[in-house]
Design a protein around this motif. Structure first.
Motif, PDB file in Angstrom:
ATOM      1  N   ARG A 294       0.862  -1.181   0.000  1.00 14.90           N
ATOM      2  CA  ARG A 294       0.000   0.000   0.000  1.00 14.90           C
ATOM      3  C   ARG A 294       0.899   1.233   0.000  1.00 14.90           C
ATOM      4  O   ARG A 294       1.873   1.306   0.747  1.00 14.90           O
ATOM      5  CB  ARG A 294      -0.905  -0.025   1.229  1.00 14.90           C
ATOM      6  N   PHE A 295       0.561   2.201  -0.851  1.00 17.19           N
ATOM      7  CA  PHE A 295       1.369   3.405  -1.027  1.00 17.19           C
ATOM      8  C   PHE A 295       0.588   4.637  -0.561  1.00 17.19           C
ATOM      9  O   PHE A 295      -0.623   4.731  -0.786  1.00 17.19           O
ATOM     10  CB  PHE A 295       1.739   3.587  -2.504  1.00 17.19           C
ATOM     11  N   THR A 296       1.290   5.567   0.052  1.00 15.97           N
ATOM     12  CA  THR A 296       0.694   6.848   0.445  1.00 15.97           C
ATOM     13  C   THR A 296       1.670   7.960   0.104  1.00 15.97           C
ATOM     14  O   THR A 296       2.854   7.882   0.459  1.00 15.97           O
ATOM     15  CB  THR A 296       0.378   6.895   1.958  1.00 15.97           C
ATOM     16  N   ALA A 297       1.191   8.972  -0.597  1.00 18.55           N
ATOM     17  CA  ALA A 297       2.016  10.133  -0.945  1.00 18.55           C
ATOM     18  C   ALA A 297       1.810  11.238   0.079  1.00 18.55           C
ATOM     19  O   ALA A 297       0.680  11.533   0.476  1.00 18.55           O
ATOM     20  CB  ALA A 297       1.651  10.642  -2.333  1.00 18.55           C
ATOM     21  N   ILE A 298       2.915  11.843   0.514  1.00 17.39           N
ATOM     22  CA  ILE A 298       2.877  12.957   1.455  1.00 17.39           C
ATOM     23  C   ILE A 298       3.569  14.144   0.799  1.00 17.39           C
ATOM     24  O   ILE A 298       4.699  14.023   0.301  1.00 17.39           O
ATOM     25  CB  ILE A 298       3.592  12.611   2.771  1.00 17.39           C
ATOM     26  N   ALA A 299       2.901  15.287   0.786  1.00 20.08           N
ATOM     27  CA  ALA A 299       3.481  16.476   0.158  1.00 20.08           C
ATOM     28  C   ALA A 299       4.725  16.933   0.916  1.00 20.08           C
ATOM     29  O   ALA A 299       4.766  16.900   2.151  1.00 20.08           O
ATOM     30  CB  ALA A 299       2.458  17.602   0.125  1.00 20.08           C
ATOM     31  N   ILE A 300       5.748  17.330   0.173  1.00 19.71           N
ATOM     32  CA  ILE A 300       6.928  17.925   0.769  1.00 19.71           C
ATOM     33  C   ILE A 300       7.136  19.314   0.191  1.00 19.71           C
ATOM     34  O   ILE A 300       6.639  19.640  -0.895  1.00 19.71           O
ATOM     35  CB  ILE A 300       8.182  17.054   0.561  1.00 19.71           C
ATOM     36  N   ASP A 301       7.853  20.121   0.912  1.00 15.73           N
ATOM     37  CA  ASP A 301       8.044  21.521   0.559  1.00 15.73           C
ATOM     38  C   ASP A 301       9.255  21.665  -0.357  1.00 15.73           C
ATOM     39  O   ASP A 301      10.399  21.600   0.099  1.00 15.73           O
ATOM     40  CB  ASP A 301       8.231  22.345   1.842  1.00 15.73           C
TER      41      ASP A 301
END
Length: 307
Positions: free
Chosen positions: A155-162
């Motif tokens: 299972r994959f989850t994308a997290i926004a980075i700055d």
């Protein structure tokens, strides 16, 4: 979960074709312990036959030839690459898509909408590939777990980075959420996770939480110091301006080593996306000794990581 490091270098790899810094010169001449590195990409699998490629390096053909297991040969025309997933739209993470054009079915491509937009207009790889294999686009929603067939055990989850979008992007000067992401990869059966962020300039509560709970952290190792490129006369930009947190303390603020030191002791910590100028690439350097003394590994092409 099995993770293969296909490429461990930053843009240009090691040696970079036009660079004569100490590391590139030694790697080119093969006079020391510096190993050549291709540009960063990893592959993830649950069964050893089907793989999700995270970022498509310009060096992808060299990388695939070096890993025969990514070619399971189940048919006359076949590939172990089930899909490609992108952290961003940077040149060194997307141009390898062109090398997959011989695929006989549309290429499943997973990326955030801003990245898909850039690859449909400013750098139109998606419409270009429509004249060859075609692209099956999947827009990733931030923070929402998803699976990629046939790897349903991951299972994959994308997290926004700055960080900033690439220089060619029409919103280079005004970044939007989703231009750059990190990925959390979870083994559904064991709940063990890996955290992958080849570009990371600062943390957020969600990023820090993901790193602290991960069994493996595979993270930005681009620069040793914030002024590395300036000091060598190769650029006028600091590491932070290029979207990277240097390993050393920056203006009194914690660097990547400090960040990794704050994680649980059982976490395996690995630096990836290492620039050709970074002294940690030289196994004889003080920088390498410091990183290893902190229990941090340095990624190499071909490294296998089990989670």
């Amino acid at each position: 979960m099995l993770i293969k490091v296909l490429g461990s270098g930053a843009g240009g790899g090691l040696p970079q074709w036009n660079c004569n810094c100490a590391n590139c010169s030694q790697a080119r001449a093969r006079t020391g312990p510096l190993k050549p590195r291709t540009q960063s990409s990893i592959a993830v699998s649950e069964n050893g036959d089907d793989w999700v490629l995270i970022n498509a390096s310009p060096d992808i053909l060299t990388q695939l030839r070096a890993h025969a297991e990514l070619q399971p040969a189940r048919a006359l025309r076949d590939s172990g690459i089930a899909a490609v997933m992108l952290c961003d739209a940077q040149i060194d993470h997307v141009t390898g898509l062109l090398m997959l054009r011989e695929r006989t079915t549309p290429l499943p491509l997973y990326a955030t909408q801003p990245v898909l937009d850039d690859l449909s207009s400013a750098l139109p790889l998606v419409p270009l590939l429509s004249h060859y294999c075609g692209v099956d686009q999947h827009a990733i929603a931030l923070g929402e777990p998803f699976t990629i067939a046939p790897l349903t055990g991951l299972r994959f989850t994308a997290i926004a980075i700055d960080s900033a979008p690439p220089p060619y992007s029409p919103h280079r000067g005004s970044p939007v959420t989703g231009d750059n992401v990190a990925f959390v990869i979870e083994d559904v059966a064991t709940s063990a996770t890996a955290f992958y962020a080849p570009g990371l300039v600062r943390t957020s509560p969600s990023i820090l939480a993901a790193m602290q709970s991960a069994r493996l952290v595979l993270v930005d190792g681009t620069f040793w110091t914030d002024t590395e490129m300036i000091d060598l006369g190769l650029s006028s930009k600091r590491a932070a301006e290029m979207g990277h947190l240097a390993q050393c303390i920056v203006n009194g603020e914690p660097g990547m080593i400090d960040l990794l030191d704050s994680l649980p002791s059982a976490t395996r910590k690995v630096l990836i996306h290492i620039n050709n100028t970074n002294p940690i690439l030289d196994l004889r350097s003080d920088a390498y000794a410091i990183v290893r003394a902190h229990g941090i590994d340095i990624a190499e092409d071909g490294m296998e990581l089990q989670v």
